[in-house]
Design a protein around this motif. Structure first.
Motif, PDB file in Angstrom:
ATOM      1  N   ALA A  78     -36.466  88.081  13.531  1.00 54.43           N
ATOM      2  CA  ALA A  78     -37.310  87.106  12.840  1.00 54.43           C
ATOM      3  C   ALA A  78     -36.488  85.842  12.646  1.00 54.43           C
ATOM      4  O   ALA A  78     -35.305  85.910  12.275  1.00 54.43           O
ATOM      5  CB  ALA A  78     -37.759  87.652  11.494  1.00 54.43           C
ATOM      6  N   THR A  79     -37.080  84.683  12.895  1.00 52.50           N
ATOM      7  CA  THR A  79     -36.310  83.448  12.792  1.00 52.50           C
ATOM      8  C   THR A  79     -37.133  82.306  12.235  1.00 52.50           C
ATOM      9  O   THR A  79     -38.349  82.239  12.421  1.00 52.50           O
ATOM     10  CB  THR A  79     -35.728  83.043  14.167  1.00 52.50           C
ATOM     11  OG1 THR A  79     -34.849  81.927  13.990  1.00 52.50           O
ATOM     12  CG2 THR A  79     -36.825  82.665  15.150  1.00 52.50           C
ATOM     13  N   THR A  80     -36.431  81.398  11.549  1.00 52.41           N
ATOM     14  CA  THR A  80     -37.030  80.143  11.086  1.00 52.41           C
ATOM     15  C   THR A  80     -36.535  78.979  11.942  1.00 52.41           C
ATOM     16  O   THR A  80     -36.699  77.817  11.577  1.00 52.41           O
ATOM     17  CB  THR A  80     -36.671  79.898   9.612  1.00 52.41           C
ATOM     18  OG1 THR A  80     -35.251  80.073   9.434  1.00 52.41           O
ATOM     19  CG2 THR A  80     -37.409  80.866   8.699  1.00 52.41           C
ATOM     20  N   ARG A  81     -35.936  79.282  13.076  1.00 51.01           N
ATOM     21  CA  ARG A  81     -35.467  78.254  14.001  1.00 51.01           C
ATOM     22  C   ARG A  81     -36.623  77.685  14.819  1.00 51.01           C
ATOM     23  O   ARG A  81     -37.670  78.321  14.971  1.00 51.01           O
ATOM     24  CB  ARG A  81     -34.423  78.833  14.954  1.00 51.01           C
ATOM     25  CG  ARG A  81     -33.138  79.329  14.306  1.00 51.01           C
ATOM     26  CD  ARG A  81     -32.275  80.034  15.316  1.00 51.01           C
ATOM     27  NE  ARG A  81     -31.065  80.608  14.742  1.00 51.01           N
ATOM     28  CZ  ARG A  81     -29.838  80.090  14.886  1.00 51.01           C
ATOM     29  NH1 ARG A  81     -29.682  78.989  15.595  1.00 51.01           N
ATOM     30  NH2 ARG A  81     -28.790  80.678  14.347  1.00 51.01           N
ATOM     31  N   PHE A 107     -34.189  79.930  20.975  1.00 49.87           N
ATOM     32  CA  PHE A 107     -34.349  79.142  19.753  1.00 49.87           C
ATOM     33  C   PHE A 107     -33.095  78.305  19.514  1.00 49.87           C
ATOM     34  O   PHE A 107     -31.978  78.759  19.729  1.00 49.87           O
ATOM     35  CB  PHE A 107     -34.604  80.054  18.549  1.00 49.87           C
ATOM     36  CG  PHE A 107     -35.939  80.760  18.609  1.00 49.87           C
ATOM     37  CD1 PHE A 107     -37.089  80.159  18.117  1.00 49.87           C
ATOM     38  CD2 PHE A 107     -36.037  82.014  19.181  1.00 49.87           C
ATOM     39  CE1 PHE A 107     -38.313  80.804  18.192  1.00 49.87           C
ATOM     40  CE2 PHE A 107     -37.258  82.675  19.257  1.00 49.87           C
ATOM     41  CZ  PHE A 107     -38.404  82.062  18.761  1.00 49.87           C
ATOM     42  N   SER A 108     -33.318  77.074  19.071  1.00 51.04           N
ATOM     43  CA  SER A 108     -32.224  76.136  18.837  1.00 51.04           C
ATOM     44  C   SER A 108     -31.706  76.261  17.406  1.00 51.04           C
ATOM     45  O   SER A 108     -32.100  77.160  16.659  1.00 51.04           O
ATOM     46  CB  SER A 108     -32.718  74.706  19.085  1.00 51.04           C
ATOM     47  OG  SER A 108     -33.635  74.321  18.053  1.00 51.04           O
ATOM     48  N   PRO A 161     -42.184  80.838  10.899  1.00 49.15           N
ATOM     49  CA  PRO A 161     -41.303  81.908  11.387  1.00 49.15           C
ATOM     50  C   PRO A 161     -41.836  82.523  12.676  1.00 49.15           C
ATOM     51  O   PRO A 161     -43.051  82.629  12.875  1.00 49.15           O
ATOM     52  CB  PRO A 161     -41.321  82.927  10.237  1.00 49.15           C
ATOM     53  CG  PRO A 161     -41.716  82.139   9.025  1.00 49.15           C
ATOM     54  CD  PRO A 161     -42.656  81.088   9.525  1.00 49.15           C
ATOM     55  N   GLN A 162     -40.919  82.912  13.559  1.00 54.49           N
ATOM     56  CA  GLN A 162     -41.276  83.520  14.831  1.00 54.49           C
ATOM     57  C   GLN A 162     -40.657  84.913  14.920  1.00 54.49           C
ATOM     58  O   GLN A 162     -39.580  85.169  14.384  1.00 54.49           O
ATOM     59  CB  GLN A 162     -40.766  82.656  15.991  1.00 54.49           C
ATOM     60  CG  GLN A 162     -41.283  81.226  15.976  1.00 54.49           C
ATOM     61  CD  GLN A 162     -42.771  81.141  16.255  1.00 54.49           C
ATOM     62  OE1 GLN A 162     -43.280  81.848  17.111  1.00 54.49           O
ATOM     63  NE2 GLN A 162     -43.465  80.272  15.525  1.00 54.49           N
ATOM     64  N   LEU A 163     -41.333  85.810  15.646  1.00 50.31           N
ATOM     65  CA  LEU A 163     -40.887  87.191  15.783  1.00 50.31           C
ATOM     66  C   LEU A 163     -40.696  87.542  17.258  1.00 50.31           C
ATOM     67  O   LEU A 163     -41.547  87.221  18.086  1.00 50.31           O
ATOM     68  CB  LEU A 163     -41.909  88.147  15.148  1.00 50.31           C
ATOM     69  CG  LEU A 163     -42.105  88.001  13.639  1.00 50.31           C
ATOM     70  CD1 LEU A 163     -43.423  88.635  13.213  1.00 50.31           C
ATOM     71  CD2 LEU A 163     -40.941  88.639  12.891  1.00 50.31           C
ATOM     72  N   GLU A 169     -42.200  88.270  22.799  1.00 47.63           N
ATOM     73  CA  GLU A 169     -42.715  87.671  21.573  1.00 47.63           C
ATOM     74  C   GLU A 169     -43.690  88.639  20.913  1.00 47.63           C
ATOM     75  O   GLU A 169     -44.451  89.337  21.588  1.00 47.63           O
ATOM     76  CB  GLU A 169     -43.430  86.352  21.883  1.00 47.63           C
ATOM     77  CG  GLU A 169     -42.504  85.263  22.427  1.00 47.63           C
ATOM     78  CD  GLU A 169     -43.253  83.963  22.664  1.00 47.63           C
ATOM     79  OE1 GLU A 169     -44.384  83.819  22.124  1.00 47.63           O
ATOM     80  OE2 GLU A 169     -42.730  83.100  23.397  1.00 47.63           O
ATOM     81  N   LEU A 170     -43.664  88.671  19.573  1.00 44.04           N
ATOM     82  CA  LEU A 170     -44.516  89.591  18.833  1.00 44.04           C
ATOM     83  C   LEU A 170     -45.337  88.855  17.777  1.00 44.04           C
ATOM     84  O   LEU A 170     -44.861  87.878  17.183  1.00 44.04           O
ATOM     85  CB  LEU A 170     -43.670  90.663  18.133  1.00 44.04           C
ATOM     86  CG  LEU A 170     -42.810  91.584  19.009  1.00 44.04           C
ATOM     87  CD1 LEU A 170     -42.039  92.556  18.115  1.00 44.04           C
ATOM     88  CD2 LEU A 170     -43.664  92.346  20.006  1.00 44.04           C
TER      89      LEU A 170
END
Length: 414
Positions: A50-53, A63-64, A71-73, A112-113
């Motif tokens: 899980a990311t907030t990038r 992701f940078s 947020p992306q999963l 990607e989820l």
């Protein structure tokens, strides 16, 4: 003209150079492009990330270090070469692409989820223990740094968990300290929401959180917010492990008060020779960082005892990390301790701790004087401060003294 640099500035410059030398220069970019070939002898680690990038258009970067809107999963499967080809505690980065799974860490798949599919992933990967491990990385980490490091920890610790990585927007630059710190604040709500979703899943039985360096600030802040919002931290979040925490000690004390007495069990990994935290201390107004304290000294000794916090002092432990900032992940003994005990929520100061586990550990009981504690720690690379060891401390020292053939003298009764 020769300019004299003040000693305090020279220390900061030296530390910056050390950080620069320890950076990821020379690694190929795009290691998260899946390889087409695999190795039959390699191991596989499947991680939910899980990311907030912000998403990156560069292939294999994903992701940078910039901040994303939502947020992306992602599900990422990592191949880890056989133990005969690598040292436990080390990430075997490829020197060229595509990676060779027989000797390098390599990416096998990236998917990607959606939130619903991520929930299904967690349930599918839950072991019999129904335990989830959530890892939050520290300062100066790119997305792939966090993914590969967490995969290494999961593999080497043999942890019986469903592994989840939370990665926040770090630019992966030693000159972006303030940006990274603000990115942890930017990510607090997202981490809190993720912790709530995981812990409220009826299929999940227990959650352990492990955070490194600046990620410790983010983790404790998210737990503090949860406690304020809900009245307490969810009871399934039972263990919090903070490794080399880059946290102002005064702020941490206030955070503990605001989380309240019904909080998870906290375990700290500290090292007084942590050079990265020495720099952080200087940047942050010369206030002690939590990851550098000496748990035997006051006022920390009394405060730790009162809060019921266990501390593993790794100062005497030698690893290949020049900055002494990643001992928790690079020491084979500590990595095994993580998997065998801490992630499972077990005590690390019962009679089984010692040379039998290859630790050379000794419990520093709270009933000792500082001088006696120091004498007991002779020849032991890991010193464990546990406020709950008063009753069993004498037996532990006696057993360790016998194991070391008298090289460690008991402080009990002196």
């Amino acid at each position: 003209m020769i300019v004299q640099i003040p000693s305090s500035k020279r220390l900061a410059v030296t530390l910056f150079i050390g950080l620069l030398l320890g950076s990821c220069a020379g690694r190929p970019e795009g290691v998260l492009v899946p390889v087409k070939e695999t190795s039959a002898n390699a191991s596989k680690v499947d991680v939910l990330v899980a990311t907030t990038r912000k998403a990156s258009p560069a292939p294999g970067v994903l992701f940078s270090g910039e901040r994303g809107r939502e947020p992306q999963l992602t599900e990422i499967e990592i191949s880890i070469p056989p133990d005969s080809k690598r040292s436990i505690g080390q990430v075997q980065w490829p020197t060229r692409l595509p990676a060779d799974p027989s000797k390098d860490f390599a990416t096998l798949s990236v998917n990607e989820l959606t939130p619903d599919k991520a929930r299904g992933w967690v349930r599918e990967h839950l072991p019999k223990s129904r335990r989830v491990l959530i890892f939050v990385h520290g300062f100066n980490n790119r997305y792939e740094d966090a993914v590969y490091r967490f995969a290494q920890i999961v593999h080497d610790s043999r942890a019986d968990v469903a592994p989840i990585l939370f990665t926040w927007p770090s630019r992966g630059s030693i000159f972006a300290y303030n940006y990274d710190k603000e990115s942890t604040n930017f990510s607090r709500d997202a981490l809190e929401s993720m912790l709530r979703r995981v812990s409220e899943d009826p299929k999940v039985g227990e959650v352990t959180i492990m955070a490194h360096s600046m990620g410790s600030w983010l983790t404790v802040e998210a737990l503090r917010q949860m406690a304020i919002r809900d009245g307490r931290v969810n009871s399934k979040i039972q263990n919090v492990i903070l490794a080399s925490p880059d946290l102002d000690v005064d702020v941490f004390g206030r955070q503990m008060d605001e989380i309240g007495p019904k909080r998870p069990k906290f375990t700290l990994f500290v090292s007084q020779d942590d050079r990265a935290l020495a720099l952080s201390k200087r940047i942050s107004g010369n206030v002690d960082r939590l990851g550098q304290i000496d748990p035997r000294q006051e006022p920390y000794r009394s405060r730790l005892e009162e809060a019921g916090i266990t501390v593993l002092d790794l100062t005497a432990l030698q690893v290949g990390d020049r900055l002494n900032h990643g001992k928790f992940a690079e020491s084979p003994e500590v990595v095994k301790l993580l998997g065998n005990r801490l992630i499972a929520g077990q005590t690390v100061t019962d009679s089984k701790v010692g040379l039998g586990e290859g630790l050379g550990a000794i419990a520093i009981g709270t009933a000792q004087t500082v001088g006696n504690a120091a004498s007991v720690a002779v020849s032991t690379p890991i010193a464990i401060f546990d406020p709950n060891t008063r009753r069993s401390y004498g037996d532990q020292v006696g057993r360790l003294g016998e194991s070391l053939g008298g090289t460690v003298q008991s402080a009990v009764g002196q």
